[in-house]
Enzyme design. Structure first.
Site, PDB file in Angstrom:
ATOM      1  N   ASP A  39     -28.104  22.284 -37.088  1.00 53.92           N
ATOM      2  CA  ASP A  39     -27.782  21.006 -37.227  1.00 53.92           C
ATOM      3  C   ASP A  39     -28.805  19.991 -36.564  1.00 53.92           C
ATOM      4  O   ASP A  39     -29.387  20.257 -35.713  1.00 53.92           O
ATOM      5  CB  ASP A  39     -26.284  20.651 -36.858  1.00 53.92           C
ATOM      6  CG  ASP A  39     -25.993  19.221 -36.889  1.00 53.92           C
ATOM      7  OD1 ASP A  39     -25.919  18.709 -38.296  1.00 53.92           O
ATOM      8  OD2 ASP A  39     -25.663  18.555 -36.039  1.00 53.92           O
ATOM      9  N   ASP A  73     -28.242  15.743 -36.280  1.00 48.84           N
ATOM     10  CA  ASP A  73     -27.894  14.888 -35.480  1.00 48.84           C
ATOM     11  C   ASP A  73     -26.750  15.314 -34.290  1.00 48.84           C
ATOM     12  O   ASP A  73     -25.971  15.938 -35.163  1.00 48.84           O
ATOM     13  CB  ASP A  73     -27.324  13.778 -36.301  1.00 48.84           C
ATOM     14  CG  ASP A  73     -28.105  13.244 -37.284  1.00 48.84           C
ATOM     15  OD1 ASP A  73     -29.081  12.336 -36.950  1.00 48.84           O
ATOM     16  OD2 ASP A  73     -28.012  13.258 -38.542  1.00 48.84           O
ATOM     17  N   ASP A 129     -22.860  20.879 -33.375  1.00 43.23           N
ATOM     18  CA  ASP A 129     -22.086  20.140 -32.403  1.00 43.23           C
ATOM     19  C   ASP A 129     -20.561  19.568 -32.815  1.00 43.23           C
ATOM     20  O   ASP A 129     -19.965  19.033 -32.003  1.00 43.23           O
ATOM     21  CB  ASP A 129     -22.873  19.096 -32.062  1.00 43.23           C
ATOM     22  CG  ASP A 129     -22.817  17.897 -33.124  1.00 43.23           C
ATOM     23  OD1 ASP A 129     -23.484  18.206 -34.222  1.00 43.23           O
ATOM     24  OD2 ASP A 129     -22.511  16.860 -33.098  1.00 43.23           O
TER      25      ASP A 129
END
Length: 228
Positions: A14, A16, A177
């Site tokens: 991922d 961001d 995240d």
């Protein structure tokens, strides 16, 4: 939690909140947009709880000052182009690569792991951000928010990346995240590791039971098989 080390066919990461802290730029654009709309600014702390589902959803959340709910359609129609114009000029100036990311990726590459990137951010913003921060060349494939018909938490972007690399999903790892990353990985049959420092709408990522939780990419040797 994963105890035995794994050897995935490729690692999908991922953007961001995992590779890059992009909130400072996003928060700047949100607040400048709000000023142009004669509405109260929201601040970086609020934006940290709103990111992770693409800039359209971020704009919607900023307008209503909440994670859930939807703004008036006419207000959104006015606001969204303002945000996009701002973000085109402020994609990476204030953002930074998290400590340990480059070292972790370079360790994986040195062990022969193939690495790709997946994000809900549109390609027009994804590629410049990765290039500006010196990460773009690490990735064999980059799947952006407008690459497929669906975004995370739908599994489609993950399955698309696996197809592009010719690797079965059962032999792939996602590093993210957020709960969106966990849901997408589980639906796609990927392994899933999560970072503690990212954006998960104020929730502890451990509550979503990823296979491993890390404070830094420097911990990857604890979970991935190294070259003999």
């Amino acid at each position: 939690m994963t105890q035995q080390k794994i050897h995935p066919g490729f690692v999908l990461i991922d953007l961001d909140g995992t590779l890059i802290d992009s909130v400072p730029d996003l928060a700047y654009c949100v607040d400048e947009m709000m000023k142009q709309l004669d509405m109260p600014v929201r601040g970086e702390a609020a934006v940290r709880n709103w990111v992770g589902n693409g800039v359209q959803r971020l704009t919607e959340r900023a307008l209503i000052n909440s994670v859930e709910g939807m703004p008036d359609p006419q207000l959104m129609e006015k606001a969204y182009p303002i945000f996009l114009d701002l973000y085109k000029e402020n994609t990476s100036q204030r953002s930074r690569v998290y400590d340990g990311v480059v070292e972790g990726i370079e360790w994986m590459k040195a062990q022969g792991y193939r690495v790709a990137c997946v994000t809900n951010k549109a390609e027009a913003f994804t590629v410049p951000l990765l290039k500006d921060k010196g990460l773009y060349e690490y990735f064999e494939v980059v799947v952006s928010g407008d690459t497929c018909a669906e975004k995370k938490p739908h599994p489609m972007p993950l399955l698309f990346a696996a197809e592009q690399l010719g690797v079965s999903p059962e032999n792939a790892l996602m590093i993210g995240d957020s709960r969106s990353d966990v849901k997408a990985a589980r639906a796609a049959s990927f392994h899933i590791f999560c970072m503690t420092y990212g954006y998960n709408h104020g929730e502890d990522i451990r509550d979503y039971e990823p296979d491993a939780v890390m404070d830094s990419f420097m911990e990857l040797p604890n979970y991935l098989v190294a070259k003999p």
